[in-house]
Design a protein around this motif. Structure first.
Motif, PDB file in Angstrom:
ATOM      1  N   GLN A 118    -133.919 -21.519   9.596  1.00 24.10           N
ATOM      2  CA  GLN A 118    -134.374 -22.776   9.454  1.00 24.10           C
ATOM      3  C   GLN A 118    -134.988 -22.933   7.851  1.00 24.10           C
ATOM      4  O   GLN A 118    -135.479 -23.783   7.230  1.00 24.10           O
ATOM      5  N   LEU A 119    -134.974 -21.738   7.165  1.00 22.39           N
ATOM      6  CA  LEU A 119    -135.731 -21.508   5.905  1.00 22.39           C
ATOM      7  C   LEU A 119    -134.832 -22.222   4.798  1.00 22.39           C
ATOM      8  O   LEU A 119    -133.587 -22.264   4.813  1.00 22.39           O
ATOM      9  N   GLU A 120    -135.816 -23.128   4.062  1.00 21.02           N
ATOM     10  CA  GLU A 120    -135.203 -23.750   2.706  1.00 21.02           C
ATOM     11  C   GLU A 120    -135.119 -22.627   1.542  1.00 21.02           C
ATOM     12  O   GLU A 120    -135.989 -21.904   1.468  1.00 21.02           O
ATOM     13  N   LEU A 121    -134.095 -22.969   0.743  1.00 20.58           N
ATOM     14  CA  LEU A 121    -134.168 -22.134  -0.536  1.00 20.58           C
ATOM     15  C   LEU A 121    -134.991 -22.681  -1.509  1.00 20.58           C
ATOM     16  O   LEU A 121    -135.239 -24.038  -1.776  1.00 20.58           O
ATOM     17  N   PRO A 122    -135.613 -22.083  -2.335  1.00 19.73           N
ATOM     18  CA  PRO A 122    -136.462 -22.599  -3.550  1.00 19.73           C
ATOM     19  C   PRO A 122    -135.575 -23.507  -4.384  1.00 19.73           C
ATOM     20  O   PRO A 122    -134.231 -23.112  -4.532  1.00 19.73           O
ATOM     21  N   THR A 123    -136.192 -24.528  -4.952  1.00 24.05           N
ATOM     22  CA  THR A 123    -135.413 -25.565  -5.716  1.00 24.05           C
ATOM     23  C   THR A 123    -135.641 -25.081  -7.227  1.00 24.05           C
ATOM     24  O   THR A 123    -136.280 -24.205  -7.872  1.00 24.05           O
ATOM     25  N   ARG A 124    -134.674 -25.736  -8.104  1.00 23.37           N
ATOM     26  CA  ARG A 124    -134.763 -25.532  -9.675  1.00 23.37           C
ATOM     27  C   ARG A 124    -136.237 -25.781 -10.090  1.00 23.37           C
ATOM     28  O   ARG A 124    -136.879 -25.200 -11.035  1.00 23.37           O
ATOM     29  N   LYS A 125    -136.766 -26.815  -9.569  1.00 28.66           N
ATOM     30  CA  LYS A 125    -138.297 -27.350  -9.711  1.00 28.66           C
ATOM     31  C   LYS A 125    -139.097 -26.147  -9.592  1.00 28.66           C
ATOM     32  O   LYS A 125    -139.956 -25.962 -10.190  1.00 28.66           O
ATOM     33  N   ASP A 126    -138.755 -25.486  -8.363  1.00 29.35           N
ATOM     34  CA  ASP A 126    -139.996 -24.378  -8.133  1.00 29.35           C
ATOM     35  C   ASP A 126    -139.883 -23.284  -9.227  1.00 29.35           C
ATOM     36  O   ASP A 126    -140.727 -22.443  -9.456  1.00 29.35           O
ATOM     37  N   ALA A 127    -138.443 -22.983  -9.515  1.00 28.69           N
ATOM     38  CA  ALA A 127    -138.210 -21.873 -10.387  1.00 28.69           C
ATOM     39  C   ALA A 127    -139.016 -22.288 -11.638  1.00 28.69           C
ATOM     40  O   ALA A 127    -139.582 -21.254 -12.244  1.00 28.69           O
ATOM     41  N   ILE A 128    -138.995 -23.380 -12.278  1.00 25.97           N
ATOM     42  CA  ILE A 128    -139.452 -24.120 -13.386  1.00 25.97           C
ATOM     43  C   ILE A 128    -141.137 -23.861 -13.174  1.00 25.97           C
ATOM     44  O   ILE A 128    -141.790 -23.044 -14.102  1.00 25.97           O
ATOM     45  N   SER A 129    -141.691 -24.334 -12.136  1.00 25.50           N
ATOM     46  CA  SER A 129    -143.226 -24.113 -12.046  1.00 25.50           C
ATOM     47  C   SER A 129    -143.466 -22.565 -12.050  1.00 25.50           C
ATOM     48  O   SER A 129    -144.549 -22.246 -12.162  1.00 25.50           O
ATOM     49  N   LEU A 130    -142.982 -21.830 -11.250  1.00 26.34           N
ATOM     50  CA  LEU A 130    -142.916 -20.277 -11.211  1.00 26.34           C
ATOM     51  C   LEU A 130    -143.155 -19.930 -12.608  1.00 26.34           C
ATOM     52  O   LEU A 130    -143.986 -19.198 -12.922  1.00 26.34           O
ATOM     53  N   SER A 131    -141.902 -20.027 -13.381  1.00 30.52           N
ATOM     54  CA  SER A 131    -141.910 -19.490 -14.594  1.00 30.52           C
ATOM     55  C   SER A 131    -143.346 -19.750 -15.504  1.00 30.52           C
ATOM     56  O   SER A 131    -143.716 -19.207 -16.206  1.00 30.52           O
ATOM     57  N   THR A 132    -143.601 -21.199 -15.272  1.00 29.60           N
ATOM     58  CA  THR A 132    -144.704 -21.529 -15.881  1.00 29.60           C
ATOM     59  C   THR A 132    -146.003 -20.923 -15.614  1.00 29.60           C
ATOM     60  O   THR A 132    -146.812 -20.497 -16.361  1.00 29.60           O
ATOM     61  N   LEU A 133    -146.132 -20.513 -14.377  1.00 24.09           N
ATOM     62  CA  LEU A 133    -147.150 -19.672 -13.768  1.00 24.09           C
ATOM     63  C   LEU A 133    -147.027 -18.294 -14.340  1.00 24.09           C
ATOM     64  O   LEU A 133    -148.181 -17.810 -14.938  1.00 24.09           O
ATOM     65  N   TYR A 134    -145.783 -17.640 -14.565  1.00 30.91           N
ATOM     66  CA  TYR A 134    -145.913 -16.373 -15.162  1.00 30.91           C
ATOM     67  C   TYR A 134    -146.170 -16.534 -16.561  1.00 30.91           C
ATOM     68  O   TYR A 134    -147.271 -15.631 -17.058  1.00 30.91           O
ATOM     69  N   PHE A 135    -146.053 -17.706 -17.172  1.00 35.30           N
ATOM     70  CA  PHE A 135    -146.350 -17.622 -18.587  1.00 35.30           C
ATOM     71  C   PHE A 135    -147.991 -17.677 -18.642  1.00 35.30           C
ATOM     72  O   PHE A 135    -148.416 -17.112 -19.713  1.00 35.30           O
ATOM     73  N   VAL A 136    -148.283 -18.766 -17.943  1.00 34.76           N
ATOM     74  CA  VAL A 136    -149.863 -18.998 -18.055  1.00 34.76           C
ATOM     75  C   VAL A 136    -150.712 -17.619 -17.661  1.00 34.76           C
ATOM     76  O   VAL A 136    -151.493 -17.112 -18.340  1.00 34.76           O
ATOM     77  N   ARG A 137    -150.336 -16.957 -16.612  1.00 33.41           N
ATOM     78  CA  ARG A 137    -150.812 -15.640 -16.104  1.00 33.41           C
ATOM     79  C   ARG A 137    -150.622 -14.514 -17.201  1.00 33.41           C
ATOM     80  O   ARG A 137    -151.748 -13.855 -17.630  1.00 33.41           O
ATOM     81  N   GLU A 138    -149.582 -14.436 -17.499  1.00 38.33           N
ATOM     82  CA  GLU A 138    -149.255 -13.186 -18.525  1.00 38.33           C
ATOM     83  C   GLU A 138    -149.770 -13.526 -19.965  1.00 38.33           C
ATOM     84  O   GLU A 138    -150.299 -12.618 -20.841  1.00 38.33           O
TER      85      GLU A 138
END
Ligand SMILES: Cc1ncc(COP(=O)(O)O)c(C=O)c1O
Length: 384
Positions: A183-203
């Protein structure tokens, strides 16, 4: 390709946990791993799930999303984990699961809890969100219970930005995990973008100098779901399951995990060394410390200190640019009001409420340990 990365990642994790990669299940966050385990245990309305009263709100949330009731057990002030006498008293005919925890990485009484539960046909889960890489009585954290879950959110032992996984050793549960995971959903493009923002902010942006300014911005952005945060949107105000909650881990997160796992041993060694230095300071100055026998074989993810004026000490930390943590400043972190919504009643867990009101935590991945010791000297009068 995707399968290869997932397999590589599971194998890398399994090596640390001294188990087979087949027993590892990957999820978008640690809380999702917990939800999957509870579902595989067929937790439902009418069931009670025992948890320590020093937890993160996403834990009772996962229980309540399934219609079950979290039952909080007061803590032992020495370990910040469940008090065994309170735990025994909390068991009823409705108890389906006991969750034990490694708070800041520190486990306690896990074998006793496991054998108590087994004798009553109750499942056990270990919340290892702070303890990946640590061991308890010679075995990796998470080895003793029917299942365990781990977090790889950005300030955990190793990071995938947000992320988590489960270790399930019970064979019957393994079969059910596979069904649940359909029943798991796959992460969306929006998730991918917000994850990239997180990596950028963190690093790139969240440097030590900017820590205090950025951490406030980050918390605001994550609360409003503008960047992937630990908890956002409705999770902090409601016990209704958010939409798109039950999500798989993305390939991007797996790659980050594989990269970051390479530094784990060095970070664990640094954390351990710092914890010993902080603990020695506290003991020498007559302040609350942790018995060293309790943490011989694990690294503190953060080191707990107790203070009599949290606001003052936080202001001093900001002034001195010390990244002081506020984990467990509430028995259901980070909720500071409306505890009843999560079935928490302060009068039933007085020790947890008192310790949470005094709690702050030192960073253990700090390379300039002297700076932290100088800070401890400055706040000496406020330390309990
Ligand atoms: C004790 C505890 N349990 C569970 C979780 C949930 O982990 P995640 O943020 O990966 O969902 C956290 C998160 O910090 C935690 O501190």
């Amino acid at each position: 390709m995707k399968k290869d990365i997932a397999q590589q990642y599971k194998t890398a994790i399994a090596t640390y946990l001294n188990t087979s990669s087949e027993h590892i299940y990957l999820y978008y966050k640690g809380r999702v791993a917990l939800y999957a385990i509870l579902k595989a245990m067929q937790v439902q309305q009418g069931d009670e799930v025992i948890i320590p009263a020093f937890t993160c709100v996403v834990v009772p949330n996962a229980i309540k999303y399934l219609g079950a009731t979290p039952v909080y057990v007061d803590i032992d002030p020495v370990t910040y984990n469940a008090d065994m006498q309170c735990l025994k008293r909390a068991i009823t005919e409705h108890t389906k699961v006991i969750i034990c925890q490694n708070t800041f990485g520190l486990s306690s009484n896990v074998e006793e809890i496991q054998s108590l539960a087994r004798s009553r046909q109750i499942y056990t889960i270990e919340d290892c969100t702070h303890g990946f890489g640590g061991t308890y009585h010679g075995k990796p954290n998470g080895s003793y219970c029917d299942a365990a879950f781990y977090s790889t959110q950005w300030n955990k032992p190793f990071s995938t930005g947000v992320g988590g996984f489960a270790l399930v050793q019970n064979q019957m549960l393994q079969q059910r995990m596979t069904e649940v995971n359909n029943q798991l959903e796959l992460p969306t493009r929006k998730d991918a973008i917000s994850l990239s923002t997180l990596y950028f902010v963190r690093e790139k942006i969240l440097t030590e100098k900017r820590y205090w300014r950025m951490i406030r911005l980050y918390r605001w952005l994550s609360r409003h779901n503008l960047v992937q945060g630990s908890s956002g949107g409705t999770e902090l105000v409601s016990t209704v399951m958010p939409s798109h909650y039950f999500k798989a881990l993305s390939t991007t997160q797996m790659k980050k995990g594989l990269q970051n796992l390479q530094h784990l041993n060095d970070t664990l060694a640094l954390r351990k060394q710092n914890a010993i230095i902080y603990n020695d300071y506290l003991q020498k100055h007559g302040k609350t410390f942790v018995e060293s026998a309790l943490f011989e074989d694990h690294s503190f993810l953060k080191f707990p200190i107790l203070v009599n004026d949290r606001k003052k000490v936080m202001d001093m930390a900001e002034e001195q640019k010390i990244p002081l943590g506020e984990w467990f400043c509430s028995p259901i972190h980070p909720i500071d009001k409306n505890w009843e919504l999560w079935d928490f009643h302060a009068n039933k867990c007085p020790i947890a409420v008192e310790k949470a009101s005094q709690m702050l935590n030192l960073p253990t991945d700090e390379k300039e340990t002297d700076k932290i010791i100088r800070f401890l000297e400055k706040i000496n009068d406020y330390l309990l």
